[in-house]
Design a protein around this motif. Structure first.
Motif, short mmCIF file in Angstrom:
data_model
loop_
_atom_site.label_atom_id
_atom_site.label_comp_id
_atom_site.label_asym_id
_atom_site.label_seq_id
_atom_site.Cartn_x
_atom_site.Cartn_y
_atom_site.Cartn_z
N LEU A 211 0.85 -1.18 0.00
CA LEU A 211 0.00 0.00 0.00
C LEU A 211 0.89 1.24 0.00
CD1 LEU A 211 -3.00 -0.53 2.46
CD2 LEU A 211 -2.95 -0.77 -0.01
N PHE A 212 0.47 2.25 -0.76
CA PHE A 212 1.26 3.46 -0.93
C PHE A 212 0.38 4.69 -0.75
CE2 PHE A 212 3.09 0.05 -3.35
CZ PHE A 212 4.46 0.15 -3.12
N SER A 213 1.04 5.81 -0.43
CA SER A 213 0.36 7.09 -0.32
C SER A 213 1.34 8.15 -0.80
CB SER A 213 -0.06 7.35 1.13
OG SER A 213 -0.95 8.45 1.21
N TRP A 232 -2.99 -1.27 9.69
CA TRP A 232 -3.78 -2.47 9.39
C TRP A 232 -3.07 -3.34 8.36
CZ3 TRP A 232 -6.28 -3.04 4.48
CH2 TRP A 232 -7.08 -4.21 4.37
N ALA A 233 -2.60 -2.71 7.28
CA ALA A 233 -1.94 -3.46 6.20
C ALA A 233 -0.68 -4.14 6.70
CB ALA A 233 -1.63 -2.52 5.04
N GLU A 234 0.09 -3.46 7.52
CA GLU A 234 1.32 -4.05 8.05
C GLU A 234 1.00 -5.26 8.92
OE1 GLU A 234 2.89 -0.61 9.91
OE2 GLU A 234 3.49 0.32 8.00
N GLY A 235 -0.14 -5.20 9.63
CA GLY A 235 -0.56 -6.35 10.41
C GLY A 235 -0.91 -7.55 9.56
N LEU A 236 -1.25 -7.32 8.29
CA LEU A 236 -1.53 -8.41 7.35
C LEU A 236 -0.28 -8.90 6.64
CD1 LEU A 236 -4.77 -7.04 5.60
CD2 LEU A 236 -4.62 -8.72 7.46
N GLY A 237 0.85 -8.27 6.95
CA GLY A 237 2.10 -8.66 6.29
C GLY A 237 2.37 -7.91 4.99
N MET A 238 1.57 -6.89 4.70
CA MET A 238 1.78 -6.08 3.51
C MET A 238 2.85 -5.02 3.78
SD MET A 238 -2.15 -5.44 2.21
CE MET A 238 -1.61 -4.75 0.63
N SER A 239 3.50 -4.57 2.73
CA SER A 239 4.44 -3.47 2.85
C SER A 239 3.69 -2.15 2.68
CB SER A 239 5.54 -3.57 1.79
OG SER A 239 5.00 -3.50 0.48
N THR A 240 4.21 -1.09 3.28
CA THR A 240 3.61 0.24 3.14
C THR A 240 4.73 1.24 2.89
OG1 THR A 240 3.74 0.72 5.52
CG2 THR A 240 1.72 -0.32 4.71
N ALA A 241 4.41 2.28 2.14
CA ALA A 241 5.43 3.29 1.83
C ALA A 241 4.78 4.56 1.31
CB ALA A 241 6.42 2.75 0.80
N MET A 286 -11.06 -3.70 5.22
CA MET A 286 -10.40 -2.48 5.69
C MET A 286 -11.35 -1.61 6.50
SD MET A 286 -8.78 0.65 3.41
CE MET A 286 -8.10 -0.47 2.20
N ASN A 287 -12.55 -1.38 5.96
CA ASN A 287 -13.51 -0.53 6.66
C ASN A 287 -14.01 -1.17 7.95
OD1 ASN A 287 -13.67 1.88 5.18
ND2 ASN A 287 -14.92 0.90 3.60
N GLY A 288 -14.14 -2.48 7.96
CA GLY A 288 -14.53 -3.16 9.18
C GLY A 288 -13.51 -2.97 10.28
N TRP A 289 -12.23 -3.04 9.90
CA TRP A 289 -11.16 -2.83 10.88
C TRP A 289 -11.16 -1.40 11.37
CZ3 TRP A 289 -6.66 -0.02 11.54
CH2 TRP A 289 -5.75 -0.50 12.49
N LEU A 290 -11.29 -0.44 10.45
CA LEU A 290 -11.31 0.96 10.83
C LEU A 290 -12.46 1.28 11.78
CD1 LEU A 290 -10.47 2.64 7.40
CD2 LEU A 290 -8.99 2.60 9.42
N ALA A 291 -13.63 0.72 11.47
CA ALA A 291 -14.81 1.00 12.30
C ALA A 291 -14.69 0.42 13.70
CB ALA A 291 -16.05 0.44 11.62
N ALA A 292 -13.88 -0.62 13.84
CA ALA A 292 -13.75 -1.27 15.15
C ALA A 292 -12.64 -0.69 16.01
CB ALA A 292 -13.51 -2.77 14.94
N LEU A 293 -11.90 0.26 15.49
CA LEU A 293 -10.80 0.83 16.27
C LEU A 293 -11.31 1.43 17.57
CD1 LEU A 293 -8.56 2.64 13.62
CD2 LEU A 293 -7.90 0.75 15.09
N ASP A 294 -10.53 1.32 18.62
CA ASP A 294 -10.93 1.91 19.90
C ASP A 294 -10.00 3.04 20.32
OD1 ASP A 294 -8.69 0.49 20.55
OD2 ASP A 294 -9.65 -0.81 22.01
N ASN A 295 -9.15 3.53 19.39
CA ASN A 295 -8.30 4.68 19.71
C ASN A 295 -7.85 5.33 18.42
OD1 ASN A 295 -5.70 3.43 18.81
ND2 ASN A 295 -6.09 2.07 20.54
#
Length: 295
Positions: A211-213, A232-241, A286-295
């Protein structure tokens, strides 16, 4: 309990005098007049804000939003926000709301009354709009020239690129331009051809297992939701940059999203009328994970 609340902050900053009120903040009737017509937030858009997502009674990315609030204040030479007070007001607004699902809290600090010595502050909380369609079907976007080079943050800091200010006339104008072109939203591009951000969102895209931005230092907001998407992506083993992104890079992505605090992740289904793949299963997760965040 109400489905929308308003709290007036008597002393938004410890660097300025407090309003003539016994408490640090107080709840008021959201339907009653509170802001003077002389306030610089109303007359000049001279102020800052943050909007936090609230899911099932939890304010999300609270620390990140407060850091960004303080950074915007510094960029505008506003008095430094009293973050302890703002945190307490946000949490109180969340507790006061009677919303079982999605809501938001918007905090605002202006320079106050012209020629005055005290900033104005308030927090407004309400139920969120329904973004089911955008999250499921996606949004079509057009690329619009922002009129600045990608290094404007370094070359011209007085333009306040990267500050979250109340001056939203341009962001509203580009939304109307998108509608005229038959699109739902906008992605800004610098005058020298670098992808920046949406008017109210951060661009995220997938290429392979990464995933990139768009890169940092581009005069764009430090995205709170983008940071959580990367986590979230890093927790799935994906790279981010972060990378310097051109329109061609974005068009060739396997998938792309506009991510923001309240709408969460809206997949981009077309860029300038050219279809882009939409991965609904990935987006839903992705949206399910975001919606469940508690912080």
């Amino acid at each position: 309990m109400p489905d929308h609340v308003l709290a007036i902050v008597a002393r938004p900053s410890l660097e300025a005098p407090a309003a003539p009120d016994a408490s640090d903040w107080r709840f008021v009737d959201p339907a009653s007049p509170q802001l003077t017509a002389l306030d610089l937030g109303a007359t000049r858009g001279d102020g800052i804000f943050e909007t936090l997502s609230v899911n099932h009674g939890r304010a999300q990315a609270l620390d990140h939003h407060l850091r960004r609030f303080a950074r915007s204040a510094a960029m505008l030479d506003l008095p430094a926000p009293d973050l302890a007070t703002w945190r307490a007001v946000i949490l109180a607004a969340v507790a006061e709301l009677d919303v079982p699902g999605e809501a938001f809290v918007k905090i605002v600090m202006t320079r106050g009354i012209e020629y005055g010595d005290r900033p104005t502050g308030w927090a407004y909380g309400s139920v969120s709009p329904d973004f089911t369609r955008e999250r499921s079907d996606g949004v079509s976007v057009v690329l619009l020239d922002r009129g600045y080079r990608h290094d404007v943050e370094r070359t011209s800091p007085w333009l306040l690129a990267g500050a979250k200010t109340l001056s939203y006339a341009v962001n509203r104008a580009v939304a109307r331009e998108a509608a005229r072109r038959g699109a739902d939203d906008v992605v800004f591009v610098s005058s020298d051809g670098i992808v920046l951000e949406g008017p109210t969102s951060t661009v995220v895209y997938r290429r392979g297992d990464g995933l990139f931005s768009p890169g940092t230092g581009l005069g764009i907001l430090d995205g709170t939701t983008q940071a959580n998407v990367f986590r979230w992506a890093e927790g799935l083993g994906m790279s981010t940059a972060f990378e310097l992104t051109t329109p061609d890079i974005l068009r060739s992505a396997d998938a792309a999203w506009l991510v923001s605090s309240v709408r969460l992740a809206a997949p981009v289904r077309a860029i300038d009328g050219v279809p882009l793949p939409v991965d609904r299963e990935f987006t839903d997760t992705m949206n399910g994970w975001l919606a469940a965040l508690d912080n």
